[in-house]
Design a protein around this motif. Structure first.
Motif, PDB file in Angstrom:
ATOM      1  N   LEU A  66       7.569  10.468   2.378  1.00 35.54           N
ATOM      2  CA  LEU A  66       7.203   9.815   1.129  1.00 35.54           C
ATOM      3  C   LEU A  66       7.451  10.793  -0.006  1.00 35.54           C
ATOM      4  N   CYS A 120       0.589   1.322 -11.309  1.00 37.19           N
ATOM      5  CA  CYS A 120       1.457   0.404 -10.571  1.00 37.19           C
ATOM      6  C   CYS A 120       2.771   0.238 -11.334  1.00 37.19           C
ATOM      7  N   GLN A 163      -1.645   2.054  -3.255  1.00 37.70           N
ATOM      8  CA  GLN A 163      -0.965   1.528  -2.079  1.00 37.70           C
ATOM      9  C   GLN A 163      -1.590   0.200  -1.637  1.00 37.70           C
ATOM     10  N   LEU A 214      -0.512  -2.540  -4.075  1.00 34.99           N
ATOM     11  CA  LEU A 214       0.858  -2.988  -3.852  1.00 34.99           C
ATOM     12  C   LEU A 214       0.959  -3.917  -2.649  1.00 34.99           C
ATOM     13  N   ALA A 215       0.170  -3.637  -1.610  1.00 33.01           N
ATOM     14  CA  ALA A 215       0.220  -4.464  -0.399  1.00 33.01           C
ATOM     15  C   ALA A 215      -0.460  -5.809  -0.604  1.00 33.01           C
ATOM     16  N   GLU A 219       3.938  -6.025  -0.985  1.00 31.50           N
ATOM     17  CA  GLU A 219       4.969  -5.017  -0.725  1.00 31.50           C
ATOM     18  C   GLU A 219       4.720  -4.361   0.632  1.00 31.50           C
ATOM     19  N   GLU A 220       5.786  -4.262   1.427  1.00 26.31           N
ATOM     20  CA  GLU A 220       5.666  -3.629   2.738  1.00 26.31           C
ATOM     21  C   GLU A 220       5.738  -2.112   2.562  1.00 26.31           C
ATOM     22  N   LEU A 221       4.676  -1.421   2.923  1.00 21.33           N
ATOM     23  CA  LEU A 221       4.555   0.008   2.667  1.00 21.33           C
ATOM     24  C   LEU A 221       4.966   0.828   3.877  1.00 21.33           C
ATOM     25  N   LYS A 222       5.456   2.002   3.619  1.00 18.99           N
ATOM     26  CA  LYS A 222       5.710   2.953   4.699  1.00 18.99           C
ATOM     27  C   LYS A 222       4.386   3.438   5.252  1.00 18.99           C
ATOM     28  N   ARG A 223       4.283   3.484   6.558  1.00 17.64           N
ATOM     29  CA  ARG A 223       3.018   3.846   7.188  1.00 17.64           C
ATOM     30  C   ARG A 223       3.167   5.147   7.961  1.00 17.64           C
ATOM     31  N   ILE A 266      -1.689   4.220   5.577  1.00 17.94           N
ATOM     32  CA  ILE A 266      -0.796   4.203   4.426  1.00 17.94           C
ATOM     33  C   ILE A 266      -0.876   5.481   3.617  1.00 17.94           C
ATOM     34  N   THR A 267      -1.739   6.413   3.986  1.00 18.01           N
ATOM     35  CA  THR A 267      -1.792   7.709   3.316  1.00 18.01           C
ATOM     36  C   THR A 267      -1.832   8.815   4.361  1.00 18.01           C
TER      37      THR A 267
END
Length: 490
Positions: free
Chosen positions: A10, A337, A351, A354-355, A360-364, A375-376
């Motif tokens: 990230l 945002c 995060q 956004l979801a 929004e599809e977040l990097k996990r 998500i963090t």
């Protein structure tokens, strides 16, 4: 159980140390590969502008650089190297021309008549200064040749134990390589470099007659073997290098000493205080790897009136004021945002926003020890240390229990010395915790939210339901005992 961690990359958000612009940044301490050379941005800054980031009074974890400053720094470094090569080529060309002119002049003088070789007395008197200067220069060159024959040469020692040439930017971790490289330079440049050694802070030795003298212990160094032994004993023991060993890999960061895994460089850098307790706080006994970290920690012990520069709030500690500023005044700027420009209080809040709001599809961040993902990086780090590594650093002083967080220990201590300050206004029963009082109030409101999945009975307390489920377990055991066992034929 394998507790290794796999982290998806990230971007890092922060403030650039060189232009103070907030945005996507990189750590200046991580090595970069440029033109088959591996060096960090701090090395590039030192080479280009002679700015030593390690010597500045900054927090170790805030040496960050943005993309724009990286491009400018790389451009400056490329231009500097170009200038050095050009000037060196020009200098060698001029020296070759001068040497060629001297040879030609000498050949012409040999064919001139003797009468023309006589000079006037006035010319001799005016040239005395030039002759004395030439004699002194010849003596310096003679001393330089003798020092080179004994293996002594001008060099610098950087804080990361890297040796560098005193004439050009050439560097090496091996002293023998620098010695071989120095011999390729012109003897006049080497003689001049010897003279500059006394005034340079990066050079631990200076020229003394036909020897080197140590600036630390004033010992004279007559030859190369003595020089190497002196660097190993005196220089290394007297100098305190602030650099720490790191093992930086693509997916994770490991401590090279205890092999513990970390999710980000900040956590690994802070962890190194455990292995390098060079500086100890007199107030609380905590140890730190560098003076800069200790100075930053000492601010936590300062007590007084510290007003906020954005509002009228006043705090008794500097750390409380900084937490207040970060949360109340700067969090919105940092965690905004990108779609609707709403200011959020934290990275996790942004995060989550956004979801949930923008789908929004977040990097996990995935845990390799189990199926959990977060998500963090902070939440994943807490999960691994709490659930897989069973980290319990906060121990109770009155019993054998230990807890993962300081707040959990604080809540536990109520059992030992807490007062029953939370009283029910209906039956006057009192409790140590407000949470326990809220659970008790369900009795008066008949809030039976805990339902038995076997018989359907409902209870106000979760602990009551757990006790009730044991009844069903005993019934199953009794039924199993009454079932006749099958006969086995012999």
């Amino acid at each position: 159980m394998d507790s290794a961690i796999m982290v998806e990359s990230l971007p890092i958000f922060g403030t650039c140390s060189l232009c103070l612009v907030e945005g996507v940044v990189k750590s200046m301490l991580i090595k970069q590969i440029t033109e088959n050379k591996t060096e960090s941005y701090t090395d590039m800054l030192l080479k280009c502008f002679s700015i030593d980031m390690a010597a500045l009074d900054l927090d170790d974890t805030k040496r960050l650089i943005c993309h724009m400053c990286i491009k400018q720094l790389e451009s400056c470094l490329e231009f500097k190297e170009q200038v050095e090569v050009s000037l060196k080529t020009l200098e060698e060309t001029i020296q070759f021309k001068i040497l060629n002119d001297l040879i030609i002049k000498k050949e012409l003088d040999e064919y001139r008549p003797r009468t023309r070789q006589k000079t006037r007395k006035k010319t001799l008197s005016t040239s005395k200064k030039k002759v004395s200067y030439s004699t002194k220069r010849q003596a310096d060159l003679s001393d330089t040749e003798k020092m080179l024959q004994s293996g002594l040469f001008p060099f610098k020692i950087n804080k990361n134990q890297i040796y560098s040439c005193a004439i050009c930017p050439e560097k090496s971790a091996i002293l023998d390589d620098i010695k071989t490289h120095i011999m390729e330079h012109n003897i006049s440049n080497i003689s001049l470099a010897f003279k500059k050694m006394l005034s340079s802070n990066l050079q631990t030795f200076y020229k003394s007659c036909q020897k080197l003298r140590c600036k630390i212990c004033k010992t004279e160094i007559p030859d190369y073997d003595t020089l190497k032994r002196h660097i190993t004993s005196c220089v290394n023991s007297s100098s305190r290098w602030n650099n720490l060993p790191f093992k930086l890999e693509k997916d994770q960061l490991d401590c090279p000493i205890c092999k513990k895994t970390f999710l980000n460089f900040v956590s690994l850098n802070t962890h190194m205080n455990v292995h390098y307790p060079n500086h100890i706080c007199d107030s609380c006994g905590k140890a730190f790897a560098s003076k800069a970290r200790l100075r930053g920690h000492m601010r936590t012990h300062e007590i007084g009136d510290f007003p906020c520069r954005y509002c009228d709030a006043v705090f008794d500690r500097v750390t409380k004021r900084e937490n207040h500023v970060s949360k109340e005044h700067k969090s919105g700027i940092r965690y905004a945002c990108k779609r609707c420009n709403i200011s959020l209080t934290s990275f996790y809040a942004r995060q989550k926003h956004l979801a949930e709001v923008h789908n929004e599809e977040l990097k996990r961040y995935k845990c390799k020890a189990c199926t959990q993902s977060y998500i963090t990086p902070g939440h994943l780090s807490s999960h691994v240390r709490r659930d897989h590594l069973n980290e319990r650093n906060h121990k109770c002083s009155k019993c054998d229990l230990a807890f993962y967080t300081r707040n959990s220990l604080k809540m536990h201590m109520i059992k030992h010395d807490g007062e029953r300050i939370h009283a029910c206004n209906i039956c006057n029963k009192s409790y140590q915790r407000k949470k326990t009082l809220r659970e008790h109030m369900r009795i008066h409101t008949n809030d039976k939210r805990f339902v038995c999945p076997v018989c359907g009975r409902a209870f106000t307390q979760k602990c009551t339901l757990k006790g009730h489920l044991k009844v069903h377990d005993r019934k199953v055991d009794l039924v199993d005992e009454r079932i006749p066992q099958p006969l086995h034929s012999i």
